[in-house]
Design a protein around this motif. Sequence first.
Motif, PDB file in Angstrom:
ATOM      1  N   ILE A 110      31.343  40.159  34.594  1.00  0.00           N
ATOM      2  CA  ILE A 110      31.596  39.052  33.688  1.00  0.00           C
ATOM      3  C   ILE A 110      33.034  39.143  33.191  1.00  0.00           C
ATOM      4  CG2 ILE A 110      29.180  38.862  32.993  1.00  0.00           C
ATOM      5  CD1 ILE A 110      29.919  40.251  30.377  1.00  0.00           C
ATOM      6  N   GLY A 111      33.530  38.020  32.663  1.00  0.00           N
ATOM      7  CA  GLY A 111      34.898  37.941  32.175  1.00  0.00           C
ATOM      8  C   GLY A 111      35.389  36.518  32.293  1.00  0.00           C
ATOM      9  N   VAL A 112      36.459  36.196  31.595  1.00  0.00           N
ATOM     10  CA  VAL A 112      36.980  34.838  31.610  1.00  0.00           C
ATOM     11  C   VAL A 112      37.593  34.525  32.972  1.00  0.00           C
ATOM     12  CG1 VAL A 112      37.407  34.850  29.117  1.00  0.00           C
ATOM     13  CG2 VAL A 112      39.218  35.565  30.688  1.00  0.00           C
ATOM     14  N   ASN A 113      37.882  33.261  33.219  1.00  0.00           N
ATOM     15  CA  ASN A 113      38.553  32.868  34.457  1.00  0.00           C
ATOM     16  C   ASN A 113      39.872  33.621  34.589  1.00  0.00           C
ATOM     17  OD1 ASN A 113      36.576  31.036  35.172  1.00  0.00           O
ATOM     18  ND2 ASN A 113      37.573  29.315  34.153  1.00  0.00           N
ATOM     19  N   GLY A 114      40.129  34.117  35.800  1.00  0.00           N
ATOM     20  CA  GLY A 114      41.351  34.871  36.039  1.00  0.00           C
ATOM     21  C   GLY A 114      41.218  36.357  35.800  1.00  0.00           C
ATOM     22  N   ALA A 115      40.005  36.811  35.475  1.00  0.00           N
ATOM     23  CA  ALA A 115      39.806  38.238  35.196  1.00  0.00           C
ATOM     24  C   ALA A 115      39.809  39.083  36.464  1.00  0.00           C
ATOM     25  CB  ALA A 115      38.496  38.451  34.433  1.00  0.00           C
ATOM     26  N   GLY A 116      39.574  38.451  37.627  1.00  0.00           N
ATOM     27  CA  GLY A 116      39.573  39.173  38.893  1.00  0.00           C
ATOM     28  C   GLY A 116      38.218  39.284  39.559  1.00  0.00           C
ATOM     29  N   LYS A 117      37.219  38.586  39.017  1.00  0.00           N
ATOM     30  CA  LYS A 117      35.847  38.726  39.525  1.00  0.00           C
ATOM     31  C   LYS A 117      35.727  38.225  40.969  1.00  0.00           C
ATOM     32  CE  LYS A 117      34.138  36.060  36.336  1.00  0.00           C
ATOM     33  NZ  LYS A 117      35.454  35.602  35.799  1.00  0.00           N
ATOM     34  N   TYR A 127      29.750  45.045  34.241  1.00  0.00           N
ATOM     35  CA  TYR A 127      31.172  45.372  34.148  1.00  0.00           C
ATOM     36  C   TYR A 127      31.880  44.175  33.534  1.00  0.00           C
ATOM     37  CZ  TYR A 127      30.494  49.377  37.253  1.00  0.00           C
ATOM     38  OH  TYR A 127      30.069  50.572  37.806  1.00  0.00           O
ATOM     39  N   LEU A 128      32.586  44.420  32.451  1.00  0.00           N
ATOM     40  CA  LEU A 128      33.360  43.382  31.784  1.00  0.00           C
ATOM     41  C   LEU A 128      34.805  43.497  32.254  1.00  0.00           C
ATOM     42  CD1 LEU A 128      33.590  41.137  29.653  1.00  0.00           C
ATOM     43  CD2 LEU A 128      33.886  42.922  27.925  1.00  0.00           C
ATOM     44  N   LEU A 129      35.281  42.472  32.966  1.00  0.00           N
ATOM     45  CA  LEU A 129      36.630  42.494  33.526  1.00  0.00           C
ATOM     46  C   LEU A 129      37.579  41.679  32.663  1.00  0.00           C
ATOM     47  CD1 LEU A 129      35.047  43.618  35.938  1.00  0.00           C
ATOM     48  CD2 LEU A 129      36.412  42.166  37.439  1.00  0.00           C
ATOM     49  N   GLN A 130      38.807  42.156  32.572  1.00  0.00           N
ATOM     50  CA  GLN A 130      39.851  41.424  31.869  1.00  0.00           C
ATOM     51  C   GLN A 130      41.187  41.679  32.550  1.00  0.00           C
ATOM     52  OE1 GLN A 130      40.905  42.629  27.899  1.00  0.00           O
ATOM     53  NE2 GLN A 130      41.323  40.532  27.269  1.00  0.00           N
ATOM     54  N   THR A 131      41.841  40.602  32.954  1.00  0.00           N
ATOM     55  CA  THR A 131      43.154  40.641  33.614  1.00  0.00           C
ATOM     56  C   THR A 131      43.238  41.724  34.687  1.00  0.00           C
ATOM     57  OG1 THR A 131      44.100  42.045  31.849  1.00  0.00           O
ATOM     58  CG2 THR A 131      44.347  39.651  31.632  1.00  0.00           C
ATOM     59  N   GLY A 132      42.239  41.743  35.561  1.00  0.00           N
ATOM     60  CA  GLY A 132      42.272  42.628  36.716  1.00  0.00           C
ATOM     61  C   GLY A 132      41.881  44.061  36.472  1.00  0.00           C
ATOM     62  N   LYS A 133      41.324  44.334  35.291  1.00  0.00           N
ATOM     63  CA  LYS A 133      40.897  45.693  34.967  1.00  0.00           C
ATOM     64  C   LYS A 133      39.480  45.671  34.412  1.00  0.00           C
ATOM     65  CE  LYS A 133      45.589  47.126  33.639  1.00  0.00           C
ATOM     66  NZ  LYS A 133      46.430  47.666  32.527  1.00  0.00           N
ATOM     67  N   VAL A 169      36.401  39.461  24.181  1.00  0.00           N
ATOM     68  CA  VAL A 169      37.076  38.930  25.358  1.00  0.00           C
ATOM     69  C   VAL A 169      36.998  37.412  25.415  1.00  0.00           C
ATOM     70  CG1 VAL A 169      36.990  38.793  27.881  1.00  0.00           C
ATOM     71  CG2 VAL A 169      36.895  41.008  26.743  1.00  0.00           C
ATOM     72  N   TYR A 170      35.785  36.886  25.221  1.00  0.00           N
ATOM     73  CA  TYR A 170      35.592  35.438  25.366  1.00  0.00           C
ATOM     74  C   TYR A 170      36.163  34.645  24.205  1.00  0.00           C
ATOM     75  CZ  TYR A 170      32.847  35.867  29.599  1.00  0.00           C
ATOM     76  OH  TYR A 170      32.465  36.112  30.896  1.00  0.00           O
ATOM     77  N   LEU A 171      36.309  35.285  23.044  1.00  0.00           N
ATOM     78  CA  LEU A 171      36.879  34.592  21.894  1.00  0.00           C
ATOM     79  C   LEU A 171      38.360  34.902  21.701  1.00  0.00           C
ATOM     80  CD1 LEU A 171      33.953  34.932  19.319  1.00  0.00           C
ATOM     81  CD2 LEU A 171      34.542  32.949  20.722  1.00  0.00           C
ATOM     82  N   GLY A 172      38.902  35.683  22.613  1.00  0.00           N
ATOM     83  CA  GLY A 172      40.333  35.925  22.560  1.00  0.00           C
ATOM     84  C   GLY A 172      40.762  36.967  21.560  1.00  0.00           C
ATOM     85  N   GLY A 173      39.836  37.849  21.192  1.00  0.00           N
ATOM     86  CA  GLY A 173      40.179  38.837  20.187  1.00  0.00           C
ATOM     87  C   GLY A 173      40.822  40.101  20.732  1.00  0.00           C
ATOM     88  N   ILE A 174      41.015  40.151  22.053  1.00  0.00           N
ATOM     89  CA  ILE A 174      41.655  41.335  22.642  1.00  0.00           C
ATOM     90  C   ILE A 174      43.025  40.933  23.141  1.00  0.00           C
ATOM     91  CG2 ILE A 174      41.538  42.961  24.576  1.00  0.00           C
ATOM     92  CD1 ILE A 174      38.574  42.981  24.313  1.00  0.00           C
ATOM     93  N   GLU A 175      44.011  41.816  22.908  1.00  0.00           N
ATOM     94  CA  GLU A 175      45.366  41.473  23.302  1.00  0.00           C
ATOM     95  C   GLU A 175      45.469  41.334  24.814  1.00  0.00           C
ATOM     96  OE1 GLU A 175      44.714  45.803  23.459  1.00  0.00           O
ATOM     97  OE2 GLU A 175      44.421  44.285  21.939  1.00  0.00           O
TER      98      GLU A 175
END
Length: 236
Positions: A33-40, A205-211, A230-236
Motif C-alpha cells: 500500500i502507499g500513495v500514487n508514485g510510491a513504487g508499488k 508493506y507500506l511504501l513511500q517514494t520508492g522505499k 502517509v495518506y494524509l501527508g504527515g510524513i516528510e
Amino acid sequence: MLRVENLQASYGAILALKGISIEVNEGELVALIGVNGAGKTTLLSTIAGILRPISGKISFRGESLIGKSPEDIVRKGISLVPEGRDIFSSLTVEENLRMGAFVRRDRLEYQRDLEKIFALFPILKQRLNQLGGTLSGGEQQQLAIARALMSHPSLLMLDEPSLGLAPALVDQIFELITTLHQQGTTILLVEQNVDRTLEIADRVYLLQTGKVKFSGTAAEVRHQGEVEKVYLGGIE
C-alpha cells in the motif's frame, strides 16, 4: 517463496525503487500500500520481468529471476494481473483464457481448468464467445484474473484489481481474492482501497517514494499510525 532484496529500478533518470526489500511466504496474502508514485506498480513490474532492475536481487523458490523474460517468469509460476486489466479486447473470452494457458500443452487438463474457472467466475461461462472489449469493467477484471489463473501460478500478483469499479463490484473482487487465498493461492496485492485491504491481508508493506516505510501485520500498521501519516501527508 519470493524474496526481494535491496532492489533498485528506474524509469530513465527517475529512480522509482530505492533499495526495497520484501518477502512473500507460501500461502500468504501480502499487500503493498502507499500513495500514487510510491513504487508499488514498479515493484510488481520488476518482479514480473517487464522492467529490468538496476541492482538488487529477486529470487523465487531460491532461484534468481534477474535477467529472465516475462514469459520465463510465468513458466516459473508467477502471474501478474496488471493495472488496467490489459485483456485482449478483440479476442473472445475463451481466446483470452487460452492466451493465459500458453505455457500449457495438455488439452484435457485445459478443459478441467476451464471448469474450475467457471466455478469461480460463472459470468465468464455465459460470456465465453463474447469479445473481451464488450464486457463490463467488472467482467473484464474477472477475465483478467481468470486468464492469469490459467497458467497455474504459485504466486498471483494483482495490481489495483478494484480500480474504477462500482462499490458492489469492488465487494465481488475482494470476495474473490479472499476465496483464492482461502483455497491456498499465494497473493501479492497492490490496492488503493486500504481499509478493505487491511481486512484481508496477512502482512502489509507500506511504501513511500520508492522505499519501505513500515511493514508488519495489518493490526501493527494501524497501531503505528503510519497509514494515516502517509495518506494524509504527515510524513516528510
